[in-house]
Scaffold this motif. Structure first.
Motif, PDB file in Angstrom:
ATOM      1  N   ALA A  82      -2.215   6.625  11.450  1.00 19.24           N
ATOM      2  CA  ALA A  82      -3.455   5.840  11.546  1.00 19.24           C
ATOM      3  C   ALA A  82      -3.378   4.606  10.655  1.00 19.24           C
ATOM      4  CB  ALA A  82      -4.641   6.715  11.161  1.00 19.24           C
ATOM      5  N   LEU A  83      -2.801   4.760   9.466  1.00 19.14           N
ATOM      6  CA  LEU A  83      -2.646   3.615   8.560  1.00 19.14           C
ATOM      7  C   LEU A  83      -1.687   2.580   9.135  1.00 19.14           C
ATOM      8  CD1 LEU A  83      -2.469   5.311   5.040  1.00 19.14           C
ATOM      9  CD2 LEU A  83      -4.071   3.507   5.699  1.00 19.14           C
ATOM     10  N   ASP A 102       9.948  13.214   5.039  1.00 20.08           N
ATOM     11  CA  ASP A 102       9.642  13.611   6.418  1.00 20.08           C
ATOM     12  C   ASP A 102       8.503  12.778   6.991  1.00 20.08           C
ATOM     13  OD1 ASP A 102      11.626  15.551   6.324  1.00 20.08           O
ATOM     14  OD2 ASP A 102      10.257  17.078   5.545  1.00 20.08           O
ATOM     15  N   VAL A 103       7.501  12.526   6.159  1.00 18.62           N
ATOM     16  CA  VAL A 103       6.371  11.695   6.599  1.00 18.62           C
ATOM     17  C   VAL A 103       6.846  10.262   6.831  1.00 18.62           C
ATOM     18  CG1 VAL A 103       4.113  10.754   5.961  1.00 18.62           C
ATOM     19  CG2 VAL A 103       4.658  13.139   5.443  1.00 18.62           C
ATOM     20  N   ALA A 104       7.611   9.724   5.878  1.00 11.53           N
ATOM     21  CA  ALA A 104       8.096   8.339   5.988  1.00 11.53           C
ATOM     22  C   ALA A 104       8.870   8.136   7.288  1.00 11.53           C
ATOM     23  CB  ALA A 104       8.967   7.985   4.790  1.00 11.53           C
ATOM     24  N   LEU A 105       9.726   9.096   7.625  1.00 15.07           N
ATOM     25  CA  LEU A 105      10.523   8.984   8.851  1.00 15.07           C
ATOM     26  C   LEU A 105       9.663   9.164  10.092  1.00 15.07           C
ATOM     27  CD1 LEU A 105      13.721  10.972   7.761  1.00 15.07           C
ATOM     28  CD2 LEU A 105      13.468   8.477   7.928  1.00 15.07           C
ATOM     29  N   ASP A 110      -0.662  16.726   8.086  1.00 17.03           N
ATOM     30  CA  ASP A 110      -1.879  15.948   7.827  1.00 17.03           C
ATOM     31  C   ASP A 110      -1.524  14.551   7.318  1.00 17.03           C
ATOM     32  OD1 ASP A 110      -3.434  18.105   8.596  1.00 17.03           O
ATOM     33  OD2 ASP A 110      -3.597  18.895   6.553  1.00 17.03           O
ATOM     34  N   MET A 111      -0.500  14.492   6.479  1.00 16.24           N
ATOM     35  CA  MET A 111      -0.070  13.175   5.980  1.00 16.24           C
ATOM     36  C   MET A 111       0.492  12.319   7.104  1.00 16.24           C
ATOM     37  SD  MET A 111       1.688  13.310   2.229  1.00 16.24           S
ATOM     38  CE  MET A 111       1.938  11.568   1.929  1.00 16.24           C
ATOM     39  N   ILE A 112       1.183  12.956   8.034  1.00 13.70           N
ATOM     40  CA  ILE A 112       1.714  12.216   9.187  1.00 13.70           C
ATOM     41  C   ILE A 112       0.560  11.625  10.001  1.00 13.70           C
ATOM     42  CG2 ILE A 112       2.891  12.478  11.430  1.00 13.70           C
ATOM     43  CD1 ILE A 112       4.845  14.413  10.003  1.00 13.70           C
ATOM     44  N   ARG A 113      -0.479  12.430  10.193  1.00 12.75           N
ATOM     45  CA  ARG A 113      -1.638  11.945  10.961  1.00 12.75           C
ATOM     46  C   ARG A 113      -2.268  10.744  10.256  1.00 12.75           C
ATOM     47  NH1 ARG A 113      -4.618  16.465  10.885  1.00 12.75           N
ATOM     48  NH2 ARG A 113      -3.070  17.459  12.205  1.00 12.75           N
ATOM     49  N   VAL A 148       0.859  -1.191   0.000  1.00 14.33           N
ATOM     50  CA  VAL A 148       0.000   0.000   0.000  1.00 14.33           C
ATOM     51  C   VAL A 148       0.891   1.234   0.000  1.00 14.33           C
ATOM     52  CG1 VAL A 148      -1.746   1.324   1.273  1.00 14.33           C
ATOM     53  CG2 VAL A 148      -1.866  -1.192   1.239  1.00 14.33           C
ATOM     54  N   GLN A 149       0.534   2.207  -0.843  1.00 13.09           N
ATOM     55  CA  GLN A 149       1.279   3.472  -0.883  1.00 13.09           C
ATOM     56  C   GLN A 149       0.353   4.624  -0.490  1.00 13.09           C
ATOM     57  OE1 GLN A 149       2.844   6.336  -4.366  1.00 13.09           O
ATOM     58  NE2 GLN A 149       3.885   4.355  -4.397  1.00 13.09           N
ATOM     59  N   LEU A 150       0.833   5.425   0.431  1.00 12.05           N
ATOM     60  CA  LEU A 150       0.122   6.644   0.816  1.00 12.05           C
ATOM     61  C   LEU A 150       0.582   7.768  -0.106  1.00 12.05           C
ATOM     62  CD1 LEU A 150      -1.598   8.476   2.631  1.00 12.05           C
ATOM     63  CD2 LEU A 150       0.314   8.551   4.251  1.00 12.05           C
ATOM     64  N   ARG A 151      -0.320   8.213  -0.974  1.00  8.90           N
ATOM     65  CA  ARG A 151       0.016   9.288  -1.917  1.00  8.90           C
ATOM     66  C   ARG A 151      -1.024  10.401  -1.798  1.00  8.90           C
ATOM     67  NH1 ARG A 151       0.472   8.089  -8.289  1.00  8.90           N
ATOM     68  NH2 ARG A 151      -1.719   8.648  -8.402  1.00  8.90           N
ATOM     69  N   ASP A 152      -0.568  11.580  -1.445  1.00 10.35           N
ATOM     70  CA  ASP A 152      -1.459  12.735  -1.389  1.00 10.35           C
ATOM     71  C   ASP A 152      -0.619  13.961  -1.688  1.00 10.35           C
ATOM     72  OD1 ASP A 152      -3.226  14.747  -0.908  1.00 10.35           O
ATOM     73  OD2 ASP A 152      -4.027  13.921   0.956  1.00 10.35           O
ATOM     74  N   LYS A 153      -0.592  14.344  -2.954  1.00 12.23           N
ATOM     75  CA  LYS A 153       0.296  15.427  -3.408  1.00 12.23           C
ATOM     76  C   LYS A 153      -0.114  16.786  -2.842  1.00 12.23           C
ATOM     77  CE  LYS A 153       3.280  13.367  -6.260  1.00 12.23           C
ATOM     78  NZ  LYS A 153       4.720  13.348  -5.989  1.00 12.23           N
TER      79      LYS A 153
END
Length: 208
Positions: free
Chosen positions: A54-55, A73-76, A47-50, A36-41
């Motif tokens: 949760a994911l 930054d989100v990945a880390l 918000d992506m971290i939040r 699964v990939q979290l993608r939100d450009k």
């Protein structure tokens, strides 16, 4: 870290309006999604971290890796299983440096020159496409078609996943082109029953 590219779900927040990204992900995992990939450009990093946290919590114990698109930054911050970068994002060697070893790093490849430049010591898999034009990624590079997919996959030093407008009926052609799997967005996100949609995709992929 071991991973299985066979059925790679790329999340799209707009398409996941009826079923949230978390609901969609859990339904897809039940249906046979392998990554699964979290993608939100358009989302802000916080918000992506939040969403990512949760994911990660929802997917815990599923053995399905969560990959973050483009945002190191989100990945880390969420300790994701990996990161996927495009040719216009952070360079792969810099991404690997920040990510460290033991995490999955994917790279989008659209051309022969880009494929020949792939370093298997840095990158773990390549996303090859777009196979067909797709509305889920505005401004994408020109579609390469199934022949282009076969050509690029043949040059790849790494496992490859096809992406771009792919549906269940393309599974056998993608497999025949030599790709290890297919990445989908709208074939799962935004479907009335994401689990059933994933199950159909998975059975076509296994049959292929």
């Amino acid at each position: 870290m071991t991973f299985d590219l066979s059925l790679y779900l790329v999340l799209d927040p707009d398409l996941c309006r009826d079923h949230s990204m978390i609901e969609t992900t859990l339904a897809a995992i039940r249906g046979g999604a392998s990554m699964v990939q979290l993608r939100d450009k358009n989302a802000r990093t916080e918000d992506m971290i939040r969403t990512g946290r949760a994911l990660m919590a929802a997917m815990a114990g599923s053995n399905v890796p969560l990959i973050v698109n483009d945002n190191i930054d989100v990945a880390l911050a969420i300790n994701a299983h990996g990161l996927h970068v495009g040719q216009d994002d952070m360079p792969a060697d810099m991404a690997r440096q920040k990510l460290g070893t033991g995490k999955i790093l994917g790279l989008s490849v659209e051309t022969e020159a880009a494929m020949r430049a792939v370093d298997p010591a840095i990158v773990d898999y390549v996303g090859v496409g777009p196979v067909f034009a797709t509305a889920t990624k505005p401004g994408h590079k020109p579609a390469i078609g199934l022949d282009g997919l076969k050509h690029l996959v043949g040059l790849s030093p790494l496992p490859s996943v096809a992406i771009g407008g792919l549906k269940a009926e393309h599974a056998s052609a993608v497999s025949a082109a030599g790709a290890q799997g297919m990445a989908v967005v709208s074939a799962i996100c935004g479907q009335p029953d994401p689990e059933a949609a994933t199950r159909r995709l998975a059975s076509e992929i296994w049959a292929a």
